[in-house]
Design an enzyme around this catalytic site. Structure first.
Site, PDB file in Angstrom:
ATOM      1  N   GLU A   1      -6.388  -1.616  10.420  1.00 20.02           N
ATOM      2  CA  GLU A   1      -7.110  -1.883   9.171  1.00 20.02           C
ATOM      3  C   GLU A   1      -6.055  -2.234   8.137  1.00 20.02           C
ATOM      4  O   GLU A   1      -5.284  -1.377   7.707  1.00 20.02           O
ATOM      5  CB  GLU A   1      -7.922  -0.658   8.751  1.00 20.02           C
ATOM      6  CG  GLU A   1      -9.080  -1.021   7.832  1.00 20.02           C
ATOM      7  CD  GLU A   1      -8.774  -0.815   6.366  1.00 20.02           C
ATOM      8  OE1 GLU A   1      -7.990  -1.616   5.826  1.00 20.02           O
ATOM      9  OE2 GLU A   1      -9.308   0.137   5.777  1.00 20.02           O
TER      10      GLU A   1
ATOM     11  N   CYS B   1      -8.512  -0.254  -0.310  1.00 20.51           N
ATOM     12  CA  CYS B   1      -8.474  -1.454   0.534  1.00 20.51           C
ATOM     13  C   CYS B   1      -9.701  -2.335   0.326  1.00 20.51           C
ATOM     14  O   CYS B   1      -9.630  -3.560   0.489  1.00 20.51           O
ATOM     15  CB  CYS B   1      -8.335  -1.073   1.998  1.00 20.51           C
ATOM     16  SG  CYS B   1      -9.610   0.047   2.598  1.00 20.51           S
TER      17      CYS B   1
ATOM     18  N   LYS C   1       1.117  10.453  12.153  1.00 28.55           N
ATOM     19  CA  LYS C   1       2.127  10.216  11.122  1.00 28.55           C
ATOM     20  C   LYS C   1       1.440   9.802   9.821  1.00 28.55           C
ATOM     21  O   LYS C   1       0.980   8.677   9.683  1.00 28.55           O
ATOM     22  CB  LYS C   1       3.115   9.119  11.523  1.00 28.55           C
ATOM     23  CG  LYS C   1       4.362   9.122  10.614  1.00 28.55           C
ATOM     24  CD  LYS C   1       5.071   7.812  10.572  1.00 28.55           C
ATOM     25  CE  LYS C   1       4.579   6.902   9.479  1.00 28.55           C
ATOM     26  NZ  LYS C   1       4.810   7.419   8.098  1.00 28.55           N
TER      27      LYS C   1
ATOM     28  N   GLU D   1      -3.212  -9.494  -2.038  1.00 29.10           N
ATOM     29  CA  GLU D   1      -3.709  -8.181  -2.439  1.00 29.10           C
ATOM     30  C   GLU D   1      -2.694  -7.500  -3.353  1.00 29.10           C
ATOM     31  O   GLU D   1      -1.534  -7.346  -2.981  1.00 29.10           O
ATOM     32  CB  GLU D   1      -3.961  -7.331  -1.193  1.00 29.10           C
ATOM     33  CG  GLU D   1      -4.593  -5.989  -1.455  1.00 29.10           C
ATOM     34  CD  GLU D   1      -4.828  -5.207  -0.174  1.00 29.10           C
ATOM     35  OE1 GLU D   1      -5.819  -4.468  -0.107  1.00 29.10           O
ATOM     36  OE2 GLU D   1      -4.013  -5.332   0.768  1.00 29.10           O
TER      37      GLU D   1
ATOM     38  N   GLY E   1      -0.496  -1.967   5.384  1.00 28.46           N
ATOM     39  CA  GLY E   1      -0.276  -3.330   4.938  1.00 28.46           C
ATOM     40  C   GLY E   1      -0.262  -4.352   6.059  1.00 28.46           C
ATOM     41  O   GLY E   1       0.029  -4.040   7.214  1.00 28.46           O
TER      42      GLY E   1
ATOM     43  N   GLU F   1       4.756   9.107   4.160  1.00 24.20           N
ATOM     44  CA  GLU F   1       5.766  10.035   3.654  1.00 24.20           C
ATOM     45  C   GLU F   1       5.535  10.382   2.188  1.00 24.20           C
ATOM     46  O   GLU F   1       6.041  11.397   1.686  1.00 24.20           O
ATOM     47  CB  GLU F   1       7.170   9.450   3.829  1.00 24.20           C
ATOM     48  CG  GLU F   1       7.484   8.218   3.016  1.00 24.20           C
ATOM     49  CD  GLU F   1       7.057   6.925   3.688  1.00 24.20           C
ATOM     50  OE1 GLU F   1       7.554   5.863   3.284  1.00 24.20           O
ATOM     51  OE2 GLU F   1       6.224   6.983   4.631  1.00 24.20           O
TER      52      GLU F   1
END
Length: 497
Positions: free
Chosen positions: A249, A283, A174, A384, A228, A177
């Site tokens: 991650e 990231c 997946k 973040e 996230g 989107e």
């Protein structure tokens, strides 16, 4: 519109007739339209993956055969590299040249895991008994849900798909989107390369619709997720009842430490790149600059000067150095982040607002931003942003630099700059982050593991451990001269009637 869900070896449309429009972050124009899976589609994909794995149709292939398959996919990716890069650039808004670099890294990732599989073998351990063979074997973990992010769509999917295939797993992929096109193309190549039916499945749609089943269904053995922190925590809760293996991650708040004795010209240049590449949507972005007090003014003034000169632009702008944020919602999130930083006392030195150039006003362009006077109790230092925002802190000693670098719930990566390599090594050893760059910032190679400490996640991608995540280890003990154990008394004298 061609069908864009791939389930049990067939391309098909959404069973609910739902579609999703992919919009360009550069100007809001329509990029493409794709199917949006229903819960029934997800059920079918899980069922196909489970049946294919349990049948052994792919798991029974030898390591060499599976490695050759992954090598063929690498060849096909290389063949279509220009086309894939264009799709990736259209979806993400990043410069085409960046997307081309990303696709080259994708090819390298597939080649790395193909080579790793070629060398893989079972091994014998010495148990000190001549009549016993003690063998350690690696077997595929089973059915995997592979869930990717939008910032490096195909690259971080490759980190999952390539080892899953080499290991002999079946999977449901997946992608985000927001950026599905390169994943669709990859699945076309996986099919073209000769992957058995049902092994590789593709589901499109938002996590709120399709993610729950992919992370909770008891038929799923492993979940690999990049994204996230809050979503990662939700996945852990959902996976707990069936004790699924997780590889997560979850981002970082990465310290970039500059000592006064560093090569300041190189350090400043890398600090600018580390914070503002891909508009900070990385990231491992080095968004926490931690600089020795005696060179603070020199370093920060130069970074501010450089930040002002960064040219923003769309995928086809050859003079652009970085691009837009991914979406309107993310743009608003970055705006709110800056507002919180100002409210809590950080000094805004540059940026902090939308780019107002006429050719950028229809896109999600945010100016490179620098906050000075920051401390570790500030929201902008701890959270973040995933945007082009650098915060600046100061230190006076080696010990303080390490303490500041570790004062975060995250632990993904960090950088250290010093001409004193012994000092740099001590600081690198003291930092609790999964990757530390010394006198550099940002490079990685498929042969080296990637992953984080603390709330940056668990497990590793790439390297050899990136393959191990998709394997179960089995110990097979064979007694070549069987005999009675003699542990319990046997009144029959041992005769079997």
């Amino acid at each position: 519109m061609a069908a864009t869900l791939f389930i049990d070896g067939k391309w098909r449309a959404s069973s609910a007739g739902r579609i999703h429009e992919v919009r360009s972050p550069h100007d809001g124009s329509l990029v493409t339209t794709v199917d949006e899976a229903s819960a029934a589609d997800v059920e079918d994909a899980i069922d196909a993956a489970r049946k294919s794995f349990d049948s052994g149709v792919f798991a029974c292939w030898s390591w060499r055969e599976r490695s050759e398959l992954v090598g063929r996919i690498a060849d096909l990716l290389e063949r279509d590299a220009k086309l894939i890069a264009k799709k990736e650039s259209d979806d993400t808004g990043k410069r085409l040249i960046e997307a081309e670099y990303d696709v080259a890294d994708v090819v390298a990732t597939f080649r790395h895991f193909a080579a790793l599989g070629e060398k893989h073998d079972d091994h014998i351990v010495d148990v000190g008994l001549a009549h016993v063979t003690s063998r350690i074997v690696s077997e595929p973990i089973g059915v995997c849900s592979l869930i990717g992010p939008w910032n490096y769509p195909l690259l971080q999917i490759a980190w999952k798909v390539a080892p899953a295939l080499v290991a002999g797993c079946s999977f449901i992929l997946k992608p985000s989107e927001l950026t599905p096109e390169s994943a669709i193309h990859l699945m076309q190549l996986v099919e073209e390369a000769g992957t058995p039916l049902g092994v590789a499945n593709l589901i499109l749609g938002p996590g709120s619709v399709v993610g729950y089943a992919l992370t909770t269904d008891p038929r799923i053995d492993m979940v690999s997720f990049t994204g996230g922190l809050s979503t990662g925590k939700t996945i852990m809760v959902g996976a707990a009842p069936t004790i699924k293996r997780l590889a997560l991650e979850l981002g970082g708040k990465n310290p970039h430490i500059i000592f006064a004795d560093a090569d300041l010209e190189a350090a400043i240049d890398n600090a600018v790149t580390g914070a503002f590449l891909h508009s900070g949507q990385v990231c491992s972005a080095g968004t926490r600059l931690i600089v020795e007090r005696s060179v603070h003014d020199q370093v920060v003034s130069e970074i501010v000067r450089r930040a002002k000169e960064i040219r923003l632009g769309g995928p086809e702008d050859l003079s652009a150095e970085t691009g837009p944020l991914i979406s309107q919602s993310h743009f608003k999130s970055v705006e709110n982040y800056v507002a919180k930083g100002v409210a809590e006392g950080a000094r805004l030195l540059v940026g902090g607002v939308r780019a107002n150039r006429e050719d950028l006003v229809n896109g999600w362009y945010f100016l490179p931003t620098v906050f000075d006077g920051c401390t570790t109790d500030m929201y902008c230092v701890q959270e973040e942003s995933f945007g082009p925002i650098m915060t600046v802190e100061v230190f006076d000693s080696e010990r303080e630099a390490i303490a500041l670098g570790n004062d975060t719930i995250f632990g993904l990566s960090g950088g250290v700059w010093s001409r004193d390599l012994e000092k740099a090594a001590r600081v690198a050893a003291g930092l609790r982050h999964g990757t530390i760059w010394v006198n550099d910032y940002g490079p990685y190679r498929p042969a080296a593991e990637w992953g984080g400490y603390k709330q940056s996640g668990n497990g590793r991608e790439l390297g050899s451990h990136g393959l191990s995540e998709y394997l179960e280890i089995k110990h097979i003990w064979t007694n070549n001269s069987p005999s009675k154990s003699g542990w319990f008394h046997d009144s029959s004298g041992g005769d079997v009637q």
